[in-house]
Design an enzyme around this catalytic site. Structure first.
Site, PDB file in Angstrom:
ATOM      1  N   CYS A   1      -3.896  26.277  15.610  1.00  0.00           N
ATOM      2  CA  CYS A   1      -2.485  25.905  15.510  1.00  0.00           C
ATOM      3  C   CYS A   1      -2.313  24.425  15.817  1.00  0.00           C
ATOM      4  CB  CYS A   1      -1.669  26.733  16.483  1.00  0.00           C
ATOM      5  SG  CYS A   1      -1.351  28.355  15.853  1.00  0.00           S
TER       6      CYS A   1
ATOM      7  N   TYR B   1     -11.755  11.499  15.524  1.00  0.00           N
ATOM      8  CA  TYR B   1     -12.038  10.165  14.966  1.00  0.00           C
ATOM      9  C   TYR B   1     -11.662  10.044  13.492  1.00  0.00           C
ATOM     10  CZ  TYR B   1     -15.610  10.423  18.741  1.00  0.00           C
ATOM     11  OH  TYR B   1     -16.290  10.601  19.914  1.00  0.00           O
TER      12      TYR B   1
END
Ligand SMILES: Cc1ncc(COP(=O)(O)O)c(C=O)c1O
Length: 415
Positions: free
Chosen positions: A345, A319
């Site tokens: 990653c 968000y």
């Protein structure tokens, strides 16, 4: 705003008197730490705000369903809102009885409906005409009567993040308010069903009372019209949504929230159900994470790489959510700006905009605040990272309420 359970004693950060550094040392990092006292205060504050009017809080398990937290809420007298069969089973194991449970969910599977029907939960919050029929089929098969509440979609913009906005006409939740009367009449006529009430939930982390009031007005209008026709409606369920101040400011008070809802519901006399999640648990938790690297990027910006990331706390990546971050130990020296980033990653694995904080070093532990809700429950094993442990501080002591997952446990389900 309620007093926080997390405060500094000199240079160190404590949770209700317990040193968070001690917890990090004993449990390792990342680790979630919750304050039972903060949960109790938040629950009591919300409950008191509605005192004098018939109501029940059904804590939304989706915010944090660790068993010890669920048990704590049961001891406080809460009911629950369960969003899946898993949450229903957790509620039962935490000691809730079926009548304490309202069952919500936009896509309930047949086995989930079956379980809720057989248990006889307080209400199944139905999301569509088709779902009403499916509930009735299961009910007939078992010769019981299911209590159903219809979830309406009032087409009200909650004004929160689009992913947390659930009451717009184009969102997947509930039935359009124009169809609500007709469907409620059908439920009331159906011998297999009992119309328990009406339900609405327009979103989460709602910052102002206006959208909540408009949703309440829409719900109450339908409920009153039904009552005028002689159709009995027991309760109106206003869902959750009350926001917290992630910046540490004042935020919406429980009094303001209750005043807004009661101004609309109280004149009707309908029993009021609420499904609060975030406001009960989010401010009561921190995620402790250790700095594993500090470096500068090509622009000279300082990056602090920590051992918690989107696998432990998804909210910033999902968000763009802001969480306050502070070092447990306040080292002397002038503040510097650090972008706090996770170890995964993924470029999105960052805790957002750079923060000013006292000097930090590799090995220091940081506290990510307001992580008690929608934190551990949204964790994943991405990058094969085991689930972090969770700790509860209660009565001046701390204990592990969920231990760290091991690599063997991570692989236990595999060939
Ligand atoms: C149906 C329902 N009820 C209650 C809640 C809890 O909301 P909150 O945590 O904002 O109080 C949610 C979460 O979005 C929900 O989907």
């Amino acid at each position: 705003m309620q007093a926080s359970s997390f405060f500094r004693d000199g240079a160190v950060l404590l949770c209700d008197g317990v040193s968070l550094a001690d917890v990090a040392r004993a449990e390792g990092t990342p680790v979630y730490v919750y304050s039972a006292a903060a949960i109790e205060r938040a629950y009591a504050s919300l409950d008191a705000a509605f005192a004098g009017y018939p109501h029940r809080l059904h804590y939304a398990l989706k915010a944090n369903s660790t068993l010890a937290i669920a048990r704590l809420l049961r001891r406080l007298g809460s009911g629950v809102d369960a969003n899946s069969i898993g949450e229903i089973e957790i509620a039962l194991r935490a000691g809730f009885v079926p009548d304490d449970i309202v069952f919500t969910g936009v896509g309930k599977r047949p086995d989930e409906i079956e379980r809720a029907v057989v248990l006889g939960v307080h209400a199944i919050n139905a999301e569509s005409a088709g779902e009403i029929d499916r509930i009735a089929e299961h009910t007939r098969a078992h010769g019981v009567r299911a209590r159903v509440a219809l979830r309406i979609n009032p087409d009200v913009d909650a004004g929160s993040h689009p992913y947390m906005t659930t009451g717009l006409s184009n969102s997947k939740f509930g039935v359009p308010v124009e169809r609500a009367l007709m469907l409620c009449r059908e439920i009331a006529r159906n011998e297999a069903l009992q119309l328990a009430g009406l339900h609405v939930h327009i979103g989460s982390q709602i910052l102002t009372v206006e959208p909540l009031k408009r949703a309440a007005e829409a719900l109450v209008r339908v409920a009153c019209e039904l009552r005028n026709e002689g159709v009995q409606v027991e309760h109106v369920d206003m869902g959750g949504g009350l926001s917290i101040a992630y910046d540490g400011g004042a935020g919406m008070s429980t009094g303001e929230y209750a005043g807004a809802l009661l101004s609309i519901v109280a004149p009707t006399g309908f029993k009021l159900l609420l499904e609060p999640g975030r406001v009960i648990v989010a401010p009561a938790g921190v995620l402790l994470t250790r700095v594993v690297d500090i470096k500068s990027d090509a622009r000279g910006a300082r990056l602090a790489v920590v051992d918690a990331g989107m696998t432990e706390l998804l909210r910033p990546a999902l968000y763009g959510a802001y969480h306050r971050i502070e070092p447990l130990l306040h080292r002397p020296g002038s503040e510097d700006r650090y972008e706090i980033v996770g170890p995964l990653c993924e470029a999105g694995d960052t805790f957002g905009e750079p923060r000013s904080m006292p000097p930090i070093e590799v090995g220091d532990v940081l506290a990510i605040r307001d992580a008690g809700g929608y934190g551990a429950v949204m964790a994943s094993n991405y990058n094969r990272r085991p689930f972090a442990p969770e700790v509860l501080v209660e009565g001046g002591r701390w204990r592990t309420i969920r231990r760290r997952q091991t690599i063997d446990e991570l692989l236990a389900l595999e060939e």
